[in-house]
Design an enzyme around this catalytic site. Structure first.
Site, PDB file in Angstrom:
ATOM      1  CB  SER A 130      -0.752  -0.002   1.273  1.00  0.00           C
ATOM      2  OG  SER A 130      -1.610   1.304   1.616  1.00  0.00           O
ATOM      3  CE1 TYR A 154      -3.855  -2.509   5.787  1.00  0.00           C
ATOM      4  CE2 TYR A 154      -3.312  -0.320   5.259  1.00  0.00           C
ATOM      5  CZ  TYR A 154      -3.765  -1.574   4.637  1.00  0.00           C
ATOM      6  OH  TYR A 154      -3.772  -1.755   3.499  1.00  0.00           O
ATOM      7  CE  LYS A 158      -1.389  -4.417   3.322  1.00  0.00           C
ATOM      8  NZ  LYS A 158      -1.623  -5.454   2.796  1.00  0.00           N
TER       9      LYS A 158
END
Ligand code: NAD
Ligand code: UFG
Length: 343
Positions: A130, A154, A158
């Site tokens: 992302s 989050y 990643k």
């Protein structure tokens, strides 16, 4: 030509399943339906005129995953499965570290074990990363060599998975990994049969705007109009999910062909403000989207858009759809399925 799609019943996975089938691959969907609905499988079959193979289960279950890999012997895996709500990750960090990082470790170990026994199962992986890994970028457009950081669990998950993949490729050159950093995926399949179906109140702009246009929510809160952007509202690189799906096909072809690992941005290279999106959605839907200016949302950056040149160079891929097309397709999905897959 089998490709295993973990999280293949989700928003991006379902669109990619169709694109892969259209490109001549045989996608196998793996999902535990934690954030998707089994009716997706019927819609996918309806769109393509052929049922899709489904493996229902959890990527955290390594022995079961090994069995799935041994049964299907995929030539590649796309790893979409994971949790993705930024706010929830701040409240429940362990859920994110467990499912996202734990899920990736489980998948990589299963792939490594099976590849060691069966040379037909080459360890070839496309990973859903992302633009969140760029944190608050110093400038735009963003190239892949920008410094990475995280502002929530989050994003942290990643980053950790990207680092694990780098270490794995360094240690085991037989691995071929394509890391795709998505910018802001929006829109839906042009059939209007599949699309984004957020649970509860949408966090993201486009689904929220769509629910205002269809009359489910009264107005949009625009989080800040005092950013250093042309109209003061936040600017993002919205990318049609169909273009993203095509990016996965291109990534797999590059990995299976040339065989070198890579990390690329998948974005359009254009930024649009919140008010640009509101106007385009009003145009596409023919409905008003009332809005109020609200305080800035914690953690938001002023602007974030990609330099997508590397994806063009390495994969021959570029985004094609305009913001108007993204809104038209999001509206077709929203108006035809006002309650998502529960409609
Ligand atoms: P999604 O929630 O629609 O899809 C994820 C799918 O994974 C769901 O169907 C869910 O049921 C499944 N899943 C979750 N945990 C699982 C587990 N342990 N085992 C099996 N299945 C599991 O999300 P999406 O928007 O399609 O995103 C796909 C990937 O892309 C995610 O990794 C996400 O972090 C990443 N991504 C998404 C965006 C975005 O804005 N949508 C942006 C950047 C990156
Ligand atoms: N916004 C509003 N009102 C809303 C929702 C959003 O004004 O109700 C604004 C935001 O302030 C921002 C823009 O719309 O300026 C886009 O916000 P989104 O929540 O749609 O998207 P973000 O860029 O904040 O984040 C998304 C994903 C992240 C991912 C990132 C980059 O939620 O997980 O894109 O891919 F990391």
């Amino acid at each position: 030509m089998k490709i295993l799609l973990t999280g293949g019943a989700g928003y991006i996975g379902s669109h990619t399943a169709i694109a892969l089938r259209e490109a001549g691959f045989e996608p196998v969907v793996l999902d535990n339906f934690a954030n998707s609905h089994p009716v997706v499988m019927e819609r996918l079959a309806h769109i393509t005129g052929q049922p899709f193979q489904l493996e229902q289960g959890d990527v955290l279950d390594t022995p079961w995953l090994e069995g799935v890999l041994r049964r299907h012997r995929p030539i590649g895996v796309v790893h979409f499965a994971g949790d993705k709500a930024v706010g929830e990750s701040v409240a429940l960090p362990l859920k994110y570290f467990h499912n996202n990082i734990g899920g990736a470790v489980s998948l990589l170990r299963a792939m490594e074990t099976v590849a060691a026994d069966d040379p037909a199962v080459a360890p070839t992986l496309v990973f859903s990363s992302s633009a969140t890994v760029y944190g608050d970028p110093a400038t735009v457009p963003i190239t892949e060599d920008f410094p990475r950081s995280h502002t929530n669990p989050y994003g942290h998950s990643k980053l950790v998975i990207e680092d694990m993949l780098t270490a794995l490729c360094a240690a085991r050159p037989v691995w071929r990994v394509g890391t795709l950093r998505y910018f802001n995926p929006v829109g839906a399949h042009p059939s209007g049969l599949i699309g984004e179906d957020p649970a509860g109140i949408p966090n993201n702009l486009m689904p929220y705007v769509a629910q205002v246009a269809v009359g489910q929510r009264e107005h949009l809160n625009v989080y800040g109009n005092d950013y250093a952007t042309p109209d003061g509202t936040g600017v993002r690189d919205y990318i049609h999910v169909q273009d993203l799906a095509a990016g996965h096909v291109a990534a797999l072809k590059a990995l299976l062909g040339r065989g070198e690992s890579f990390t690329v941005n998948l974005g359009t290279g254009r930024g649009h403000s919140v008010l640009d999106v509101v106007r385009a959605f009003e145009q596409a839907s023919g409905r008003p989207v009332p809005y109020r200016i609200a305080p800035r949302r914690a953690g938001d950056v002023a602007q974030c858009w990609a330099d997508p040149a590397l994806a063009m160079r390495l994969l021959g891929w570029q985004a094609r759809h305009t913001l108007d097309e993204m809104c038209a397709d999001a509206w077709r999905w929203q108006s035809g399925n006002p309650n998502g897959y529960r409609s």
